[in-house]
Design a protein around this motif. Sequence first.
Motif, PDB file in Angstrom:
ATOM      1  N   LYS A 100     -93.704  32.741  12.128  1.00 45.21           N
ATOM      2  CA  LYS A 100     -93.405  33.490  13.353  1.00 45.21           C
ATOM      3  C   LYS A 100     -94.690  33.890  14.075  1.00 45.21           C
ATOM      4  O   LYS A 100     -94.719  33.966  15.304  1.00 45.21           O
ATOM      5  CB  LYS A 100     -92.559  34.731  13.012  1.00 45.21           C
ATOM      6  N   GLY A 101     -95.728  34.177  13.287  1.00 44.37           N
ATOM      7  CA  GLY A 101     -97.021  34.542  13.864  1.00 44.37           C
ATOM      8  C   GLY A 101     -97.619  33.393  14.656  1.00 44.37           C
ATOM      9  O   GLY A 101     -98.109  33.575  15.766  1.00 44.37           O
ATOM     10  N   ILE A 102     -97.532  32.192  14.090  1.00 39.48           N
ATOM     11  CA  ILE A 102     -98.049  31.002  14.788  1.00 39.48           C
ATOM     12  C   ILE A 102     -97.274  30.787  16.084  1.00 39.48           C
ATOM     13  O   ILE A 102     -97.844  30.527  17.143  1.00 39.48           O
ATOM     14  CB  ILE A 102     -97.953  29.747  13.888  1.00 39.48           C
ATOM     15  N   GLU A 103     -95.952  30.961  15.987  1.00 42.66           N
ATOM     16  CA  GLU A 103     -95.106  30.794  17.171  1.00 42.66           C
ATOM     17  C   GLU A 103     -95.522  31.775  18.267  1.00 42.66           C
ATOM     18  O   GLU A 103     -95.673  31.399  19.431  1.00 42.66           O
ATOM     19  CB  GLU A 103     -93.659  31.043  16.756  1.00 42.66           C
ATOM     20  N   ALA A 104     -95.727  33.033  17.864  1.00 47.79           N
ATOM     21  CA  ALA A 104     -96.136  34.051  18.836  1.00 47.79           C
ATOM     22  C   ALA A 104     -97.509  33.720  19.413  1.00 47.79           C
ATOM     23  O   ALA A 104     -97.734  33.834  20.623  1.00 47.79           O
ATOM     24  CB  ALA A 104     -96.159  35.426  18.168  1.00 47.79           C
ATOM     25  N   TYR A 105     -98.422  33.293  18.537  1.00 47.96           N
ATOM     26  CA  TYR A 105     -99.792  32.987  18.937  1.00 47.96           C
ATOM     27  C   TYR A 105     -99.833  31.864  19.974  1.00 47.96           C
ATOM     28  O   TYR A 105    -100.451  31.997  21.031  1.00 47.96           O
ATOM     29  CB  TYR A 105    -100.583  32.591  17.684  1.00 47.96           C
ATOM     30  N   VAL A 106     -99.136  30.785  19.672  1.00 47.46           N
ATOM     31  CA  VAL A 106     -99.118  29.629  20.574  1.00 47.46           C
ATOM     32  C   VAL A 106     -98.501  30.001  21.916  1.00 47.46           C
ATOM     33  O   VAL A 106     -99.047  29.671  22.983  1.00 47.46           O
ATOM     34  CB  VAL A 106     -98.360  28.450  19.926  1.00 47.46           C
ATOM     35  N   ASN A 107     -97.381  30.738  21.863  1.00 48.28           N
ATOM     36  CA  ASN A 107     -96.726  31.116  23.108  1.00 48.28           C
ATOM     37  C   ASN A 107     -97.565  32.076  23.948  1.00 48.28           C
ATOM     38  O   ASN A 107     -97.537  32.024  25.173  1.00 48.28           O
ATOM     39  CB  ASN A 107     -95.359  31.729  22.813  1.00 48.28           C
ATOM     40  N   LEU A 108     -98.332  32.943  23.261  1.00 52.64           N
ATOM     41  CA  LEU A 108     -99.226  33.841  23.995  1.00 52.64           C
ATOM     42  C   LEU A 108    -100.333  33.054  24.695  1.00 52.64           C
ATOM     43  O   LEU A 108    -100.694  33.358  25.832  1.00 52.64           O
ATOM     44  CB  LEU A 108     -99.848  34.872  23.052  1.00 52.64           C
ATOM     45  N   LEU A 109    -100.871  32.027  24.015  1.00 54.62           N
ATOM     46  CA  LEU A 109    -101.920  31.197  24.634  1.00 54.62           C
ATOM     47  C   LEU A 109    -101.393  30.514  25.896  1.00 54.62           C
ATOM     48  O   LEU A 109    -102.079  30.444  26.907  1.00 54.62           O
ATOM     49  CB  LEU A 109    -102.436  30.144  23.644  1.00 54.62           C
ATOM     50  N   VAL A 110    -100.146  30.043  25.816  1.00 51.91           N
ATOM     51  CA  VAL A 110     -99.528  29.399  26.976  1.00 51.91           C
ATOM     52  C   VAL A 110     -99.362  30.414  28.109  1.00 51.91           C
ATOM     53  O   VAL A 110     -99.697  30.138  29.269  1.00 51.91           O
ATOM     54  CB  VAL A 110     -98.159  28.778  26.597  1.00 51.91           C
ATOM     55  N   LEU A 111     -98.887  31.608  27.751  1.00 45.96           N
ATOM     56  CA  LEU A 111     -98.705  32.662  28.757  1.00 45.96           C
ATOM     57  C   LEU A 111    -100.042  33.032  29.403  1.00 45.96           C
ATOM     58  O   LEU A 111    -100.128  33.203  30.622  1.00 45.96           O
ATOM     59  CB  LEU A 111     -98.054  33.897  28.108  1.00 45.96           C
ATOM     60  N   GLN A 112    -101.100  33.115  28.571  1.00 44.82           N
ATOM     61  CA  GLN A 112    -102.417  33.468  29.102  1.00 44.82           C
ATOM     62  C   GLN A 112    -102.914  32.431  30.111  1.00 44.82           C
ATOM     63  O   GLN A 112    -103.546  32.776  31.103  1.00 44.82           O
ATOM     64  CB  GLN A 112    -103.414  33.625  27.945  1.00 44.82           C
ATOM     65  N   GLU A 113    -102.605  31.163  29.838  1.00 41.23           N
ATOM     66  CA  GLU A 113    -102.966  30.105  30.797  1.00 41.23           C
ATOM     67  C   GLU A 113    -102.270  30.357  32.131  1.00 41.23           C
ATOM     68  O   GLU A 113    -102.871  30.219  33.192  1.00 41.23           O
ATOM     69  CB  GLU A 113    -102.543  28.732  30.262  1.00 41.23           C
ATOM     70  N   GLN A 114    -100.993  30.732  32.067  1.00 40.18           N
ATOM     71  CA  GLN A 114    -100.223  30.970  33.298  1.00 40.18           C
ATOM     72  C   GLN A 114    -100.754  32.181  34.065  1.00 40.18           C
ATOM     73  O   GLN A 114    -100.689  32.222  35.283  1.00 40.18           O
ATOM     74  CB  GLN A 114     -98.751  31.177  32.955  1.00 40.18           C
ATOM     75  N   LEU A 115    -101.273  33.156  33.313  1.00 42.13           N
ATOM     76  CA  LEU A 115    -101.737  34.389  33.956  1.00 42.13           C
ATOM     77  C   LEU A 115    -103.073  34.212  34.683  1.00 42.13           C
ATOM     78  O   LEU A 115    -103.530  35.110  35.385  1.00 42.13           O
ATOM     79  CB  LEU A 115    -101.857  35.514  32.923  1.00 42.13           C
ATOM     80  N   LYS A 116    -103.700  33.040  34.488  1.00 46.07           N
ATOM     81  CA  LYS A 116    -105.005  32.814  35.118  1.00 46.07           C
ATOM     82  C   LYS A 116    -104.926  32.702  36.639  1.00 46.07           C
ATOM     83  O   LYS A 116    -105.936  32.741  37.322  1.00 46.07           O
ATOM     84  CB  LYS A 116    -105.670  31.566  34.539  1.00 46.07           C
ATOM     85  N   SER A 117    -103.698  32.543  37.144  1.00 49.03           N
ATOM     86  CA  SER A 117    -103.565  32.494  38.605  1.00 49.03           C
ATOM     87  C   SER A 117    -103.667  33.894  39.215  1.00 49.03           C
ATOM     88  O   SER A 117    -103.740  34.040  40.423  1.00 49.03           O
ATOM     89  CB  SER A 117    -102.233  31.841  38.969  1.00 49.03           C
ATOM     90  N   PHE A 118    -103.683  34.921  38.375  1.00 46.78           N
ATOM     91  CA  PHE A 118    -103.817  36.298  38.879  1.00 46.78           C
ATOM     92  C   PHE A 118    -105.272  36.754  38.750  1.00 46.78           C
ATOM     93  O   PHE A 118    -106.057  36.152  38.014  1.00 46.78           O
ATOM     94  CB  PHE A 118    -102.949  37.261  38.055  1.00 46.78           C
ATOM     95  N   ALA A 136    -101.034  38.464  17.225  1.00 47.03           N
ATOM     96  CA  ALA A 136    -100.140  37.850  18.209  1.00 47.03           C
ATOM     97  C   ALA A 136     -98.705  38.347  18.007  1.00 47.03           C
ATOM     98  O   ALA A 136     -98.017  38.712  18.960  1.00 47.03           O
ATOM     99  CB  ALA A 136    -100.195  36.331  18.093  1.00 47.03           C
ATOM    100  N   LEU A 137     -98.311  38.388  16.742  1.00 50.26           N
ATOM    101  CA  LEU A 137     -96.962  38.847  16.413  1.00 50.26           C
ATOM    102  C   LEU A 137     -96.756  40.294  16.867  1.00 50.26           C
ATOM    103  O   LEU A 137     -95.721  40.641  17.430  1.00 50.26           O
ATOM    104  CB  LEU A 137     -96.766  38.735  14.899  1.00 50.26           C
ATOM    105  N   LEU A 138     -97.792  41.117  16.646  1.00 51.88           N
ATOM    106  CA  LEU A 138     -97.722  42.516  17.076  1.00 51.88           C
ATOM    107  C   LEU A 138     -97.604  42.618  18.592  1.00 51.88           C
ATOM    108  O   LEU A 138     -96.760  43.349  19.116  1.00 51.88           O
ATOM    109  CB  LEU A 138     -98.971  43.268  16.584  1.00 51.88           C
ATOM    110  N   ASN A 139     -98.437  41.840  19.309  1.00 55.40           N
ATOM    111  CA  ASN A 139     -98.402  41.884  20.771  1.00 55.40           C
ATOM    112  C   ASN A 139     -97.066  41.441  21.345  1.00 55.40           C
ATOM    113  O   ASN A 139     -96.660  41.888  22.413  1.00 55.40           O
ATOM    114  CB  ASN A 139     -99.518  41.013  21.353  1.00 55.40           C
ATOM    115  N   VAL A 140     -96.398  40.532  20.608  1.00 54.58           N
ATOM    116  CA  VAL A 140     -95.117  40.031  21.100  1.00 54.58           C
ATOM    117  C   VAL A 140     -93.964  40.962  20.704  1.00 54.58           C
ATOM    118  O   VAL A 140     -93.106  41.286  21.523  1.00 54.58           O
ATOM    119  CB  VAL A 140     -94.864  38.593  20.579  1.00 54.58           C
ATOM    120  N   MET A 141     -93.977  41.416  19.467  1.00 53.22           N
ATOM    121  CA  MET A 141     -92.858  42.221  18.968  1.00 53.22           C
ATOM    122  C   MET A 141     -92.904  43.664  19.482  1.00 53.22           C
ATOM    123  O   MET A 141     -91.871  44.289  19.665  1.00 53.22           O
ATOM    124  CB  MET A 141     -92.840  42.220  17.439  1.00 53.22           C
TER     125      MET A 141
END
Length: 316
Positions: free
Chosen positions: A147-165, A283-288
């Motif tokens: 679950k931690g890996i899942e959260a970590y990977v998804n956070l990295l993807v989200l961070q990429e998207q946030l670069k437009s801000f 990552a898991l903490l930041n997501v949960m």
Amino acid sequence: MDLTTLAQLILLILRNLNFKPRKHKLEDIAYAIAAYLLGVQVTKLGIPPSTLYYYTKKLGIKRRREEKPPCPSCNSNKVIKNGSSRGKAKYKCKTCGRTFYQTSNHKMSREQKERILNEYLNRASIRGIARVEGKPLTTVYSLIKRKGIEAYVNLLVLQEQLKSFTAKVTVIDESWTYLRVRHGPKRENLWIWNALADGLPFFTTGDRDYKTFSFLLNSLPKSEVNYTDDYSVYQVLDNHIASKKYTYTVESYNSYCRAHLARLARDTRAVNRSERMVDYSLALLNVMYPHVFSREKTPLNEAYWKGVQNIRENLI
Ligand SMILES: [Zn+2]
């Protein structure tokens, strides 16, 4: 079915078939057959095995074969019983030759999985959770890691998207935790680099060097102003102010992490064995337990909030 019911049923059939055994009572034979069918050893029934086999054959019933587990290596069903050790049956695969034990079913319900993640993110150690939940350490560990890996990977993807801000204020700081590597030096410091961009947590772990810092820098959106301490690596930043003005916000993020993760608290026996597991846990903490360390609402932290809620819903 319990023994008595089964025995009475068998007795009824035996009577119906008009059996009149000479040596043993029909009731005793019925009980013995019932016990045998429920898994009692032939030698412990008080009826000679030959007699027992005679009647079970007449009745046309077979003892239910114990189901043999498939081989964990090659998934073959050509498996034979191969003695036992410490009360556990041992099996041997005839295809690949592997010997193995039957492992019990460690599947967990969705509720239990969620509870385990919540316990982990509220300062329980993995060992402690395994004891309380009655699950093997490896099962609990691999759930958290997965679950931690899942959260970590998804956070990295989200961070990429946030670069437009563009963030209004970003604060960056480093802190450390213990890392105890098996077969390695006794104890090392692992550096956790934290950044709060408009109050949103970004982190990376590693050494206290430029290489690690640049990894964090790459994940951050642009910022109108960057506050840091006067550590030399920060000189590369544009719009840089070396000031302690906002250090307290990163400090509150640090204490949030320590309050939730036993592995980061310096006063517990929980230790980090793997650097990656620190990443996955954070990552898991930041997501949960998403938290924005700023009172001000900006387009950036609103986009993050939506994104992180979405990750959380898909995680459990
Ligand atoms: Zn095999």
